[in-house]
Design a protein around this motif. Structure first.
Motif, mmCIF file in Angstrom:
data_model
loop_
_atom_site.group_PDB
_atom_site.id
_atom_site.type_symbol
_atom_site.label_atom_id
_atom_site.label_comp_id
_atom_site.label_asym_id
_atom_site.label_seq_id
_atom_site.Cartn_x
_atom_site.Cartn_y
_atom_site.Cartn_z
ATOM 1 N N SER A 259 1.029 -0.407 -0.227
ATOM 2 C CA SER A 259 0.103 0.191 -0.102
ATOM 3 C C SER A 259 0.790 1.383 -0.035
ATOM 4 O O SER A 259 2.150 1.029 0.704
ATOM 5 C CB SER A 259 -1.069 -0.526 0.967
ATOM 6 N N TYR A 260 0.002 2.341 -0.694
ATOM 7 C CA TYR A 260 1.159 3.427 -1.139
ATOM 8 C C TYR A 260 0.533 4.794 -0.128
ATOM 9 O O TYR A 260 -0.543 5.367 -0.324
ATOM 10 C CB TYR A 260 1.399 3.763 -2.207
ATOM 11 N N SER B 240 -2.564 6.400 -2.822
ATOM 12 C CA SER B 240 -2.865 5.650 -3.569
ATOM 13 C C SER B 240 -3.743 4.096 -3.913
ATOM 14 O O SER B 240 -4.266 4.039 -3.555
ATOM 15 C CB SER B 240 -2.035 4.709 -3.971
ATOM 16 N N ILE B 241 -4.598 5.218 -5.346
ATOM 17 C CA ILE B 241 -6.098 4.182 -5.408
ATOM 18 C C ILE B 241 -5.978 2.315 -5.409
ATOM 19 O O ILE B 241 -6.793 1.751 -4.985
ATOM 20 C CB ILE B 241 -6.199 4.289 -7.098
ATOM 21 N N GLY B 242 -4.745 2.063 -5.554
ATOM 22 C CA GLY B 242 -4.257 0.704 -5.858
ATOM 23 C C GLY B 242 -3.971 0.450 -4.007
ATOM 24 O O GLY B 242 -3.894 -1.054 -3.858
ATOM 25 N N SER B 243 -3.915 1.017 -3.234
ATOM 26 C CA SER B 243 -3.779 0.469 -1.790
ATOM 27 C C SER B 243 -5.232 -0.410 -1.125
ATOM 28 O O SER B 243 -5.770 0.153 -1.911
ATOM 29 C CB SER B 243 -3.397 1.871 -1.166
ATOM 30 N N ASP B 244 -4.443 -1.374 -0.636
ATOM 31 C CA ASP B 244 -5.881 -1.772 0.762
ATOM 32 C C ASP B 244 -6.363 -0.912 1.309
ATOM 33 O O ASP B 244 -5.642 -0.278 2.506
ATOM 34 C CB ASP B 244 -5.073 -3.035 1.172
ATOM 35 N N ASN C 221 -4.582 12.986 -11.379
ATOM 36 C CA ASN C 221 -2.604 12.501 -10.940
ATOM 37 C C ASN C 221 -2.574 13.255 -9.584
ATOM 38 O O ASN C 221 -2.618 14.137 -9.160
ATOM 39 C CB ASN C 221 -1.810 11.764 -11.599
ATOM 40 N N SER D 217 4.829 7.461 -3.385
ATOM 41 C CA SER D 217 4.161 6.351 -4.876
ATOM 42 C C SER D 217 4.021 8.475 -5.419
ATOM 43 O O SER D 217 3.650 8.836 -5.043
ATOM 44 C CB SER D 217 3.376 5.892 -5.136
ATOM 45 N N THR E 274 -0.391 9.264 -9.672
ATOM 46 C CA THR E 274 -1.489 8.157 -9.631
ATOM 47 C C THR E 274 -2.945 9.093 -8.767
ATOM 48 O O THR E 274 -2.557 9.733 -8.307
ATOM 49 C CB THR E 274 -1.045 7.154 -8.241
ATOM 50 N N SER F 188 -5.765 8.993 -5.963
ATOM 51 C CA SER F 188 -5.117 9.283 -4.339
ATOM 52 C C SER F 188 -7.061 9.442 -4.183
ATOM 53 O O SER F 188 -7.846 9.608 -4.515
ATOM 54 C CB SER F 188 -4.174 10.155 -4.063
#
Length: 625
Positions: free
Chosen positions: A27-28, A34-38, A65, A82, A85, A87
């Protein structure tokens, strides 16, 4: 369960069950993620809940971004940094623009965390400098938790604190980030990257070119430092501050120490000198281009500093902590404390106040022997020099031919020649063998050295009973010094040429050293003192100024027993003759006129009758015939 999920244009509303802190990895981010984080990892990291709790929160999105997502360890999680991206962030308010009292407050250039907590890190974390970079201003890749602890905003004991991150300049890199070891966190140095500053409020404390630091040094066992007064940006702050006298040694007493406010002023420089001050000694650094550096002070006023002429206090003149090149002008990488004693501007083992004066490029740096140590001799066309004085007045520019050196000792280093000596010789010993100072003279007599560039062909040895002999050197055109006890002007005397040198010769009570020839003597390893006695120019205990003339290769150098000293025979050898004046006596390769004593009781070879071998001792042959 649809009742636990709501969605509208501003974000989503979720209920999280904190049954485990370990969600999807990695996670970031910090404050924004970031969107991709848990979601579970980031909510735990954000302090919304702990194990066993169920928490509902709004999650707001930026659908453009975000240039930078920062990094911090919090609540047991170390998330990653990161860039560029989409967020999200957490809030109890459905309106993402409304003010709130949630742990995270996000703005364009300010990120605040309420209730940031320092976990119980192992020593491995606090000793690593890769998690925090900078002091006062930090690289954007730094761990916010580590940087806040390093700066003193976040206690180490687990007490929570409000910490705000301020983006210094989102469009431009900052030139320098100084490393230091404070409050148990090792912060490294870096340069030319985006910067952030931390505070306990939303007010940005950053001032361009100057960093206010609450210094609480953990120890002096941090990285090295380079410079004196002005330090390279890569120099460890605590050691530089002790060296500069702004932090006392008592500061490192854990039981009594208190923070000290210092200001780091950004600058650039070229010359970073090596000195030992207050028990701290660093290393030398030089660059021809502007190099990032800093000055230190206890006020907001930037110190006045001219790197070509500046004063330094507390320079220790004791044992040599690094090589010293030269004897009056020094190469800039020399240990300046020991150099100050050599140059006779400070007493031994004192904390001296000195002025450093840049003297430009010098091509010669003679060696001298003092206090059981020898400075190093060197020559070259690119070495910059410095002269140490006790006055702010810059010394006159050196004319490149004469050096005035106070001889502090005649303890002995290597010497090649006498009167005229190689540039690599120890000058104090050379002055002694040249008859310019007396044995073990501690009165610091002034001796003048005159530079002779690439001219001298031969360097003759001589002998003195107190210190034995110097060495012979066949140079074929070598850099040299002429040694004098009087000031002869701007340059070496005109009579010092490639094949002629004016030399002061002393004949001590022991003259029976190597002597080859009679009248005309072998240049290689014939001692001037013995030859002058053998030639009848000086008696035992006498000294005199005479000329030594190189006469080239002689086919025969004859052996004689003269005044009790037996010389040797040699053939086809480089040779020299003496004279009292600058004009050499006539020399022939075929006919040799000798003035000898009829001394026949000293031994030696005699072969023949009427006609004798060339190796026969001339006295014996003359008497025999």
């Amino acid at each position: 369960d649809a009742s636990l999920f709501k969605a509208d244009a501003s974000g989503i509303y979720v209920t999280l069950d904190f049954v485990s802190p370990w969600g999807v990895d990695p996670s970031y981010g910090f404050a924004r993620y970031s969107i991709g984080s848990d979601l579970l990892n980031t909510a735990w990291h954000a302090g919304l809940g702990v194990g066993g709790q169920t928490v509902s929160t709004w999650v707001h999105f930026d659908r453009v971004n975000t240039a930078q997502l920062y990094v911090a360890r919090n609540n047991g999680f170390y998330l990653y940094q990161s860039t560029n991206t989409w967020s999200f962030w957490f809030s109890s308010n459905s309106d993402p623009t409304a003010a709130n009292t949630d742990p995270m407050v996000t703005r364009d250039s300010v990120y605040c965390y309420r209730g940031l907590k320092n976990p119980s890190f192992g020593r491995w974390y606090h000793d690593k400098d890769t998690y925090a970079l900078g002091t006062g201003i930090y690289a954007y890749t730094s761990s916010i938790t580590a940087a806040a602890t390093h700066q003193g905003l976040l206690p180490r004991d687990g007490t929570t604190a409000d910490v705000c991150l301020h983006v210094v300049d989102s469009n431009n890199n900052q030139p320098q980030f100084v490393g230091s070891y404070m409050r148990g966190v090792g912060s490294g140095y870096t340069s030319n990257t985006r910067g952030i500053v931390l505070s306990g409020t939303t007010t940005n404390p950053w001032v361009s070119g100057r960093h206010e630091v609450s210094v609480l040094c953990h120890s002096t066992l941090e990285a090295n430092f380079w410079g004196t007064k002005m330090y390279t940006f890569s120099s460890a702050l605590c050691r530089s501050a002790v060296h500069e006298g702004l932090i006392p040694w008592s500061h490192f007493d854990i039981a009594t120490r208190t923070p000290i406010t210092l200001y780091i002023h950004e600058t650039t420089g070229h010359h970073f000198y090596r000195t030992n001050r207050r028990g701290m000694w660093g290393t030398f650094y030089y660059t021809a281009a502007d190099y990032q550096a800093y000055l230190l002070s206890t006020t907001t006023t930037t110190p006045t500093f001219d790197e070509d002429h500046f004063q330094v206090n507390g320079v220790w003149t004791g044992n040599n902590y690094g090589t010293v090149y030269g004897a009056l002008h020094f190469r800039r990488e020399s240990d300046m404390g020991f150099g100050a004693y050599v140059a006779n501007v400070a007493e031994w083992e004192t904390a001296a106040t000195l002025w450093f004066h840049s003297m430009g490029v010098q091509v010669y740096y003679p060696a001298i022997y003092v206090r059981s140590e020898t400075t190093s001799a060197t020559t070259g066309s690119t070495y910059n020099s410095v002269k140490l004085t006790t006055s702010s007045t810059p010394p006159p520019a050196n004319d490149g031919s004469k050096l005035e050196i106070p001889m502090v000792s005649t303890y002995f280093g290597s010497v090649w020649g006498a009167g005229v000596i190689t540039f690599s010789s120890c000058m104090s010993t050379g002055a002694f063998f040249s008859g310019r100072i007396t044995y073990s003279d501690q009165s610091r007599p002034i001796v003048y050295l005159y530079w002779i560039a690439g001219a001298v062909q031969r360097f003759h040895p001589t002998y003195r009973a107190e210190a034995y002999s110097t060495h012979y050197y066949n140079a074929g055109g070598y850099n040299a010094y002429y040694v004098s006890e009087v000031d002869l002007g701007a340059s070496a005397p005109a009579e010092i040429t490639a094949n002629r040198a004016r030399v002061r010769v002393l004949v001590t009570d022991f003259v029976f050293s190597t002597t080859v020839g009679t009248g005309t003597y072998r240049s290689s390893n014939t001692y001037l003192s013995s030859a002058a006695y053998h030639a009848g120019m000086l008696q035992v205990g006498e000294a005199g100024e005479m000329y030594v003339h190189e006469v080239g290769v002689m086919p025969h150098l004859y052996a004689t027993l003269n005044r009790g000293l037996l010389s040797s025979y040699a053939t086809n050898q480089d040779a020299f003759v003496f004279s009292w004046g600058a004009t050499p006596p006539p020399v022939s390769a075929t006919v040799t006129m000798l003035t000898i004593n009829l001394d026949i009781y000293g031994g030696g070879t005699l072969v023949g009758a009427g006609a004798y071998t060339k190796a026969s001792v001339i006295n014996l042959a003359a008497f025999h015939s």
